[in-house]
Design a protein around this motif. Structure first.
Motif, PDB file in Angstrom:
ATOM      1  N   SER B 110       3.368  16.058 -25.924  1.00  0.00           N
ATOM      2  CA  SER B 110       3.596  15.953 -24.481  1.00  0.00           C
ATOM      3  C   SER B 110       3.221  17.238 -23.766  1.00  0.00           C
ATOM      4  CB  SER B 110       5.067  15.627 -24.222  1.00  0.00           C
ATOM      5  OG  SER B 110       5.363  14.345 -24.707  1.00  0.00           O
ATOM      6  N   ASP B 135       8.048  11.760 -19.699  1.00  0.00           N
ATOM      7  CA  ASP B 135       8.075  10.924 -18.488  1.00  0.00           C
ATOM      8  C   ASP B 135       7.243  11.515 -17.351  1.00  0.00           C
ATOM      9  OD1 ASP B 135       9.836   9.584 -20.070  1.00  0.00           O
ATOM     10  OD2 ASP B 135      11.489   9.551 -18.642  1.00  0.00           O
ATOM     11  N   SER B 136       7.332  12.848 -17.201  1.00  0.00           N
ATOM     12  CA  SER B 136       6.718  13.478 -16.022  1.00  0.00           C
ATOM     13  C   SER B 136       5.190  13.350 -15.995  1.00  0.00           C
ATOM     14  CB  SER B 136       7.124  14.947 -15.942  1.00  0.00           C
ATOM     15  OG  SER B 136       6.767  15.609 -17.122  1.00  0.00           O
ATOM     16  N   THR B 138       3.361  10.782 -15.998  1.00  0.00           N
ATOM     17  CA  THR B 138       2.947   9.744 -15.041  1.00  0.00           C
ATOM     18  C   THR B 138       3.841   9.733 -13.802  1.00  0.00           C
ATOM     19  OG1 THR B 138       4.193   8.198 -16.409  1.00  0.00           O
ATOM     20  CG2 THR B 138       1.804   8.210 -16.682  1.00  0.00           C
ATOM     21  N   ASP B 139       4.673  10.739 -13.663  1.00  0.00           N
ATOM     22  CA  ASP B 139       5.526  10.823 -12.458  1.00  0.00           C
ATOM     23  C   ASP B 139       5.022  11.919 -11.512  1.00  0.00           C
ATOM     24  OD1 ASP B 139       7.068   8.906 -13.616  1.00  0.00           O
ATOM     25  OD2 ASP B 139       8.643  10.255 -14.315  1.00  0.00           O
ATOM     26  N   ASP B 150       4.220   3.803 -24.198  1.00  0.00           N
ATOM     27  CA  ASP B 150       5.426   3.824 -23.367  1.00  0.00           C
ATOM     28  C   ASP B 150       5.867   5.242 -23.040  1.00  0.00           C
ATOM     29  OD1 ASP B 150       5.849   4.059 -26.130  1.00  0.00           O
ATOM     30  OD2 ASP B 150       7.979   3.713 -25.891  1.00  0.00           O
ATOM     31  N   LYS B 151       6.828   5.353 -22.098  1.00  0.00           N
ATOM     32  CA  LYS B 151       7.407   6.653 -21.746  1.00  0.00           C
ATOM     33  C   LYS B 151       8.525   7.007 -22.720  1.00  0.00           C
ATOM     34  CE  LYS B 151       7.263   6.405 -16.684  1.00  0.00           C
ATOM     35  NZ  LYS B 151       8.124   6.527 -15.506  1.00  0.00           N
ATOM     36  N   GLY B 153      11.531   8.245 -22.109  1.00  0.00           N
ATOM     37  CA  GLY B 153      12.855   7.757 -21.696  1.00  0.00           C
ATOM     38  C   GLY B 153      13.060   6.309 -22.083  1.00  0.00           C
ATOM     39  N   MET B 154      11.985   5.521 -21.930  1.00  0.00           N
ATOM     40  CA  MET B 154      12.055   4.097 -22.290  1.00  0.00           C
ATOM     41  C   MET B 154      12.340   3.951 -23.786  1.00  0.00           C
ATOM     42  SD  MET B 154       8.609   2.973 -20.233  1.00  0.00           S
ATOM     43  CE  MET B 154       8.275   1.443 -21.081  1.00  0.00           C
ATOM     44  N   CYS B 192      12.967  14.320 -23.188  1.00  0.00           N
ATOM     45  CA  CYS B 192      12.942  13.115 -22.343  1.00  0.00           C
ATOM     46  C   CYS B 192      13.369  11.873 -23.141  1.00  0.00           C
ATOM     47  CB  CYS B 192      11.600  12.928 -21.650  1.00  0.00           C
ATOM     48  SG  CYS B 192      10.289  12.367 -22.702  1.00  0.00           S
ATOM     49  N   GLY B 196      16.703   9.672 -22.101  1.00  0.00           N
ATOM     50  CA  GLY B 196      16.702   8.211 -21.958  1.00  0.00           C
ATOM     51  C   GLY B 196      17.773   7.571 -22.823  1.00  0.00           C
ATOM     52  N   GLN B 382       0.831   4.597 -15.628  1.00  0.00           N
ATOM     53  CA  GLN B 382       1.634   4.195 -16.785  1.00  0.00           C
ATOM     54  C   GLN B 382       1.340   2.737 -17.126  1.00  0.00           C
ATOM     55  OE1 GLN B 382       3.807   5.743 -18.945  1.00  0.00           O
ATOM     56  NE2 GLN B 382       3.878   3.760 -19.957  1.00  0.00           N
TER      57      GLN B 382
END
Lengths: 288, 421
Positions: B110, B135-136, B138-139, B150-151, B153-154, B192, B196, B382
């Motif tokens: 990451s 996560d960040s 794609t944020d 997937d992210k 957190g998910m 992250c 999650g 994402q």
């Protein structure tokens, strides 16, 4: 309370290996005056040797120990004769660049030859524990600790009680005066470099059943050795032994009482304090 | 003379800067080639997985070129080694500015993904991410970053949800009585996923009795394992890389601290080296939440992807004869590169216009990629169709336990036979 004792003992056990690896660095620095940034790579080489002996011939690292140490002694001799000896009169910055370069060459050579895979020596002792009352001690770490401490004490005895040891101490105190007394400086330097390489090789060999080997495994141990050596006193063997044990306990205690993320930060902070308040380290300045 | 020496040195420096990258450097001025890059850690502590991913990318490029390339243009791949985010930034700049790549495949970690995205997005170059799950990524409002998986957190939340839905009953506890310990490596990746997981635990009323992070360079995990043992969790949810995952399990065994359920999240516990090293007997029954992996080939039948998946597995394994299965990270790297080159780019109206490629990526919807889920990119880059699977080590193999659509086995060894409390 039981957990605290377990934490303390775990720290001491790790510290024994740190001490052994650092004693070799101290010896080289104290006698030859070289800051060897490739020190960790010799640990890596010894671990690879132990791995291949195990993988190809089924030899446990403890069985292949004599051969491994012979190879390390040869590598120490070869490195000294081909590279270090030519640089002894150069400035410290040139010497540091040389050992840094050597470190990178050895790492990348290992990457090229063995790839980046993590290779493990899994023998019976790897997962066995020594249960003493409420204490659960990893057998491999106990063996590593005992051998490391015995080797460190043997080196100290050698330096204090033999002619060669005395000549090393003399060279570390004043090389010109030692030369005038008839000590063969070049041979003493070479011997010190070989012993230092053998000791870090022994540390690598003892680590091999505990920790995987990969091309950059020496980097984190090398950093740790430098911290141990500075804390203990730049060229003090008892200082390196004490420093290793101390760092092991600090690392373990910080992980338990503060948090694992702080384990490494704890000894770096300690390192800074020693540099500020006692730049010569906690122990004396000369070998032995 | 000095002038000649200066020229010679300049030449050597230029050669040096080019030789830092591997593969053939491309020049697609003539319009006959399409230049792409791959940035992975090829040296350093993550080099094992990095090299595996690069092999997967190279195979994807080879297959696409064998089919005529992208809209008739041969794809040229230039790769670079980035063991850490600082090097990733430098190498991304080099690939963008000197090689002129139009897209970069990466990047396993990451931290590297964030570093590369910071360079590529400004230059209108695509980052097709198949490893970094922070996560960040794609944020951040990036226009040219697409994440196929997937992210983080998910993923953490999914692991916890499975424990609540399927394992609580087996352990004879209500969800609110379940005690969970969360341990993660300290980078943005581990954090992250753990965030999650903890958030989902809180939503479900599960007791988080321990949470901590550690540096992957740690050589002794005794202290943190003792803390876990004191907390007496039913479940240990860990987010590790391979090396630290092995050290963790070894220490859990040595200190008699193995919990009833071991739930790994991420590639560290799914990597074949994990089970090979700790021993299949110990790994048997350990869970790992990760991208789908080694799915039955029938899953790819309807989409027509079966031949390419089958060929990729065979070709990849022929280069790694010691491995039994293709690791997840390599499968994802292949999926990212292959889907982008084979399915997305041909839909773009102009391969030299980043906006046209972005529109193609957003408008193309695929029911299936070689990773086992579809392609449905959101505006944030994402993949909305991405989801993790719940896998479990069984007899030296990673078996998919959930979701039902992809499962190829049922959970075993709950609680773990070697559980200590």
């Amino acid at each position: 309370m039981e957990a605290i004792i377990q934490v303390f003992i775990s720290g001491i056990l790790s510290g024994g290996i740190y001490a052994l690896a650092s004693v070799g660095l101290t010896l080289i620095f104290g006698v030859v005056g070289l800051v060897n940034f490739a020190h960790g790579e010799y640990l890596m080489i010894a671990m690879y040797f132990a791995y291949w002996m195990f993988s190809l011939f089924g030899l446990s690292p403890y069985i292949s120990l004599p051969l491994n140490l012979l190879v390390m002694a040869f590598l120490g001799w070869l490195t000294y004769k081909t590279l270090m000896e030519r640089m002894l009169d150069s400035s410290h910055s040139i010497q540091m660049l040389l050992t840094l370069g050597l470190s990178m060459v050895l790492q990348n050579l290992a990457l090229m030859l063995f790839k980046a895979d993590y290779r493990n020596v899994r023998i019976a002792i790897t997962n066995s524990t020594l249960d003493i009352g409420f204490l659960h001690l990893s057998s491999a770490r106990v063996v590593a600790f005992l051998v490391a401490i015995a080797a460190s004490i043997a080196l100290y005895w050698f330096l204090q009680n033999t002619y060669l040891g005395a000549s090393m101490r003399a060279v570390s105190q004043n090389s010109k005066a030692a030369m005038l007394m008839g000590i063969n400086i070049s041979r003493t330097y070479c011997l010190a470099f070989m012993i230092g390489t053998v000791l870090v090789g022994l540390a690598g060999l003892l680590l091999s059943p505990i920790y995987p080997v990969y091309p950059t495994v020496g980097v984190s141990f090398c950093t740790l050795c430098f911290i141990v050596v500075v804390i203990g006193g730049l060229s003090s063997i008892p200082g390196a032994i004490f420093g290793g044990l101390f760092i092991g306990v600090v690392e373990s205690a910080a992980g338990y009482f503060i948090g694992p993320a702080f384990q490494q930060a704890a000894y770096f902070i300690l390192f800074l304090f020693v540099l500020i308040f006692r730049p010569n380290g906690l122990f004396g300045k000369n070998i032995g | 003379m000095k002038k000649w020496i200066s020229i010679l040195m300049l030449f050597v420096l230029c050669m040096g800067s080019v030789s830092g990258c591997g593969g053939e450097t491309a020049s697609d001025d003539a319009g006959e080639t399409f230049s792409v890059g791959a940035i992975y850690p090829l040296s350093g502590s993550n080099a094992l997985q990095g090299n595996e991913c690069l092999t997967a990318c190279q195979l994807a490029v080879q297959y696409v070129n064998e089919e005529g390339g992208v809209l008739g243009r041969t794809v040229e791949l230039t790769y670079a080694d980035a063991p850490d985010p600082a090097t990733a930034t430098t190498e991304a700049s080099r690939l963008v500015d000197q090689v002129g790549v139009k897209a970069i495949f990466g990047s396993l970690s990451s931290g590297n993904a964030l570093a590369i995205a910071g360079v590529t997005d400004k230059a209108g170059v695509f980052l097709v991410e198949s490893g970094g799950i922070v996560d960040s990524l794609t944020d951040n409002g990036y226009q040219y970053v697409f994440r196929i998986l997937d992210k983080g957190g998910m993923r953490g939340a999914q692991g916890v949800q499975y424990i609540a839905d399927e394992l609580a009953d087996v352990l004879g506890k209500s969800v609110t009585d379940l005690k969970i310990a969360i341990l993660h490596e300290e980078s943005s990746y581990g954090t992250c996923v753990a965030d999650g997981a903890e958030a989902r635990c809180n939503e479900l009323g599960m007791q988080v009795v321990y949470r901590d992070s550690y540096a992957t360079t740690l050589t002794d995990m005794s202290a943190l394992v003792l803390k876990i043992k004191e907390a007496q969790p039913d479940v240990l949810l860990s987010v590790c890389y391979v090396n630290d995952a092995i050290l963790l399990v070894d220490t859990l065994n040595q200190l008699d601290a193995m919990p009833k359920v071991f739930m790994g999240c991420g590639a560290g516990t799914t990597d074949p080296n994990f089970a090979v090293t700790i021993g299949n007997e110990i790994a048997n029954g350990m869970f790992c939440t990760d991208m789908p992996t080694n799915l039955p080939l029938e899953v790819f039948e309807a989409s027509g992807l079966r031949p390419v998946v089958e060929r990729f597995r065979a070709d990849w394994l022929s280069q790694y004869p010691d491995m039994v299965n293709v690791p997840i990270a390599a499968e994802a790297a292949f999926a990212g590169a292959y889907t982008f080159l084979h399915d997305i780019l041909p839909q773009a109206s102009d391969l030299n216009d980043p906006q046209a490629i972005r529109e193609a990526a957003l408008s193309t919807k695929l029911d299936m990629t070689t990773l086992g889920f579809g392609w449905d990119m959101g505006e944030d880059g994402q993949n909305q169709a991405a989801a993790a699977n719940i896998n479990q080590w069984q007899g030296g193999e990673v078996v998919t336990i959930a979701p039902d659509l992809m499962k190829n086995g049922d959970a075993i060894n709950v609680p773990l036979p070697g559980a200590d409390y």
